[in-house]
Enzyme design. Sequence first.
Site, PDB file in Angstrom:
ATOM      1  N   GLU A  89       0.725  -1.317  -0.025  1.00 34.18           N
ATOM      2  CA  GLU A  89       0.007   0.017  -0.094  1.00 34.18           C
ATOM      3  C   GLU A  89       0.769   1.066   0.079  1.00 34.18           C
ATOM      4  OE1 GLU A  89      -2.106  -0.477   3.471  1.00 34.18           O
ATOM      5  OE2 GLU A  89      -3.438  -2.273   2.942  1.00 34.18           O
ATOM      6  N   ARG A 139       2.985  19.899   5.870  1.00 36.10           N
ATOM      7  CA  ARG A 139       4.148  18.881   6.550  1.00 36.10           C
ATOM      8  C   ARG A 139       5.410  19.539   7.335  1.00 36.10           C
ATOM      9  NH1 ARG A 139       5.626  14.269   5.482  1.00 36.10           N
ATOM     10  NH2 ARG A 139       7.683  15.057   4.579  1.00 36.10           N
ATOM     11  N   TYR A 193       5.138  18.232  10.876  1.00 38.38           N
ATOM     12  CA  TYR A 193       6.108  17.064  11.210  1.00 38.38           C
ATOM     13  C   TYR A 193       7.498  17.663  11.209  1.00 38.38           C
ATOM     14  CZ  TYR A 193       2.413  14.408   9.039  1.00 38.38           C
ATOM     15  OH  TYR A 193       1.196  13.674   8.641  1.00 38.38           O
ATOM     16  N   CYS A 242      -1.452  33.568   9.879  1.00 37.79           N
ATOM     17  CA  CYS A 242      -1.249  34.138  11.308  1.00 37.79           C
ATOM     18  C   CYS A 242      -1.144  33.073  12.303  1.00 37.79           C
ATOM     19  CB  CYS A 242      -2.450  35.169  11.645  1.00 37.79           C
ATOM     20  SG  CYS A 242      -2.468  36.349  10.614  1.00 37.79           S
ATOM     21  N   GLU A 243      -0.014  32.340  12.222  1.00 37.00           N
ATOM     22  CA  GLU A 243       0.438  31.262  13.206  1.00 37.00           C
ATOM     23  C   GLU A 243       2.041  31.553  13.022  1.00 37.00           C
ATOM     24  OE1 GLU A 243      -1.309  28.850  14.790  1.00 37.00           O
ATOM     25  OE2 GLU A 243      -3.020  29.045  14.038  1.00 37.00           O
TER      26      GLU A 243
HETATM   27  C1  LIG Z   1      -1.208   6.139   4.730  1.00 40.58           C
HETATM   28  C2  LIG Z   1      -1.135   4.656   4.759  1.00 40.58           C
HETATM   29  C3  LIG Z   1      -0.691   4.042   3.704  1.00 40.58           C
HETATM   30  C4  LIG Z   1       0.636   4.625   2.717  1.00 40.58           C
HETATM   31  O1  LIG Z   1       1.556   5.227   3.713  1.00 40.58           O
HETATM   32  P1  LIG Z   1       2.873   5.837   2.827  1.00 40.58           P
HETATM   33  O2  LIG Z   1       3.926   5.908   3.983  1.00 40.58           O
HETATM   34  O3  LIG Z   1       2.397   6.806   2.024  1.00 40.58           O
HETATM   35  O4  LIG Z   1       3.579   4.725   1.831  1.00 40.58           O
HETATM   36  C5  LIG Z   1      -0.732   2.654   3.451  1.00 40.58           C
HETATM   37  N1  LIG Z   1      -1.581   1.992   4.287  1.00 40.58           N
HETATM   38  C6  LIG Z   1      -2.263   2.594   5.290  1.00 40.58           C
HETATM   39  C7  LIG Z   1      -3.094   1.859   6.149  1.00 40.58           C
HETATM   40  C8  LIG Z   1      -2.137   3.906   5.477  1.00 40.58           C
HETATM   41  O5  LIG Z   1      -3.039   4.492   6.649  1.00 40.58           O
END
Ligand SMILES: *Cc1c(COP(=O)(O)O)cnc(C)c1O
Length: 410
Positions: free
Chosen positions: A271, A310, A314, A340-341
């Site tokens: 994923e 980001r 982070y 304004c932060e």
């Molecule tokens: C966010 C997410 C991803 C993707 O993460 P990446 O760091 O962008 O590769 C894959 N699976 C699930 C369940 C997520 O929440």
Amino acid sequence: MLKWVRNNLTMDQESVERIAHKYGTPLYLYSRSQIAENYRKFDRAFSSVPHLICYALKANSNLSVARVLSRQGAGTDIVSGGELYRALKAGFDPEKIVFSGVGKTKEEMVYALRVGIFLFNVESIEELRTLDQVAASLKKKAPIAIRVNPDVDVGTHRHITTGTAENKFGIHKNYIEESYRAARSLKHIQIKGIQAHIGSQITSVAPFLTLLKLLLNFVEKLAKNGIPLQTIDVGGGLGISYNEERPPDPKDLAQSFLPLLKNKRWTLLFEPGRFLVGNTGILVTKVLYRKSSSHKTFVIVDAAMNDLARPALYDAYHEIVPLRQRKGEKKVVDVVGPICESGDYLARARTMLFPEKGELLAIKNVGAYGFAMSSQYNSRPRAAEVIVEKNRVSLIRKRETFPDLIHGEK
Ligand SMILES: *Cc1c(COP(=O)(O)O)cnc(C)c1O
């Protein structure tokens, strides 16, 4: 792909400056060829085993960006009903859609079951029981994988770690076998696989290999107990190089994974989000003003934390370069937006060529979690998005207007 041509930044042979003049700033700009290439790199690395790459749509859900991947044959990992809607509009085959997330509603389950998605990644027993009831009401069987919380620390930022016992994600590894037994007892649940996702921006192979071994261990144990699985999903999280990181390539992952998967019939699922789109986008912004105090020098640009969250969220590093390479004095500056932060910055204590007033800059590697996390905070219309394809520059999301800001309000 970004390239310097006679000191001018180009994306797939098109002048970024020309595009920025046409569409204005702040502007997200993506390279179609880079998206396709990233996908093919991943796909090729695992070509010797059954696999499915499910693009994590949340990284960048623009229809045209997602469509590049659906056309390549990718599946998608969704986390909401809204993402399912987008996924279908972007041309993803329902049989390649996996649905993650700790809080799927009944309505979202109905939608996904009607559409006929490939898998639900189930994250709790209560969710499992609810899914069984919803499937029963539709006279269907819900295909599932159980998301394991493997309790492994991948050493990334606390906000992007998802696989430790402290996180809300998945079912803790100690309760996996009883969860599968519960699933087996439910008439409208069809057990298909196992899944985990341990975090984001992971820059070594080791955590992935640890995870795969842990999942394989479960697969074997479950098979012995009469619960055979077909899919093993190791989630996303493969990192990219923002600064000095040297993350592994999919090929490196494959090299350590493949020996463990020889002569097996499981389908391996991934994923990836950031890996597929992260390096494919830039955010073009214009320098509005510069100012110095006794302590600091600020470069104020027309993009802000509402466009790219980001850095504020982070502490993320994004390289910033002028669109025209030139000689000049370097300075240590904070690049900040108009919001304004105090947290509204895009780079902090960055040594860079001191920009001129009105100069255009490119903030790099913003293809993932860039526009997708943008907002209208401070009533700032969201930026336009443009993609460069073969000899063609296409607007894929219009810049928002003031009327867009109050749409639906009374
Ligand atoms: C966010 C997410 C991803 C993707 O993460 P990446 O760091 O962008 O590769 C894959 N699976 C699930 C369940 C997520 O929440």
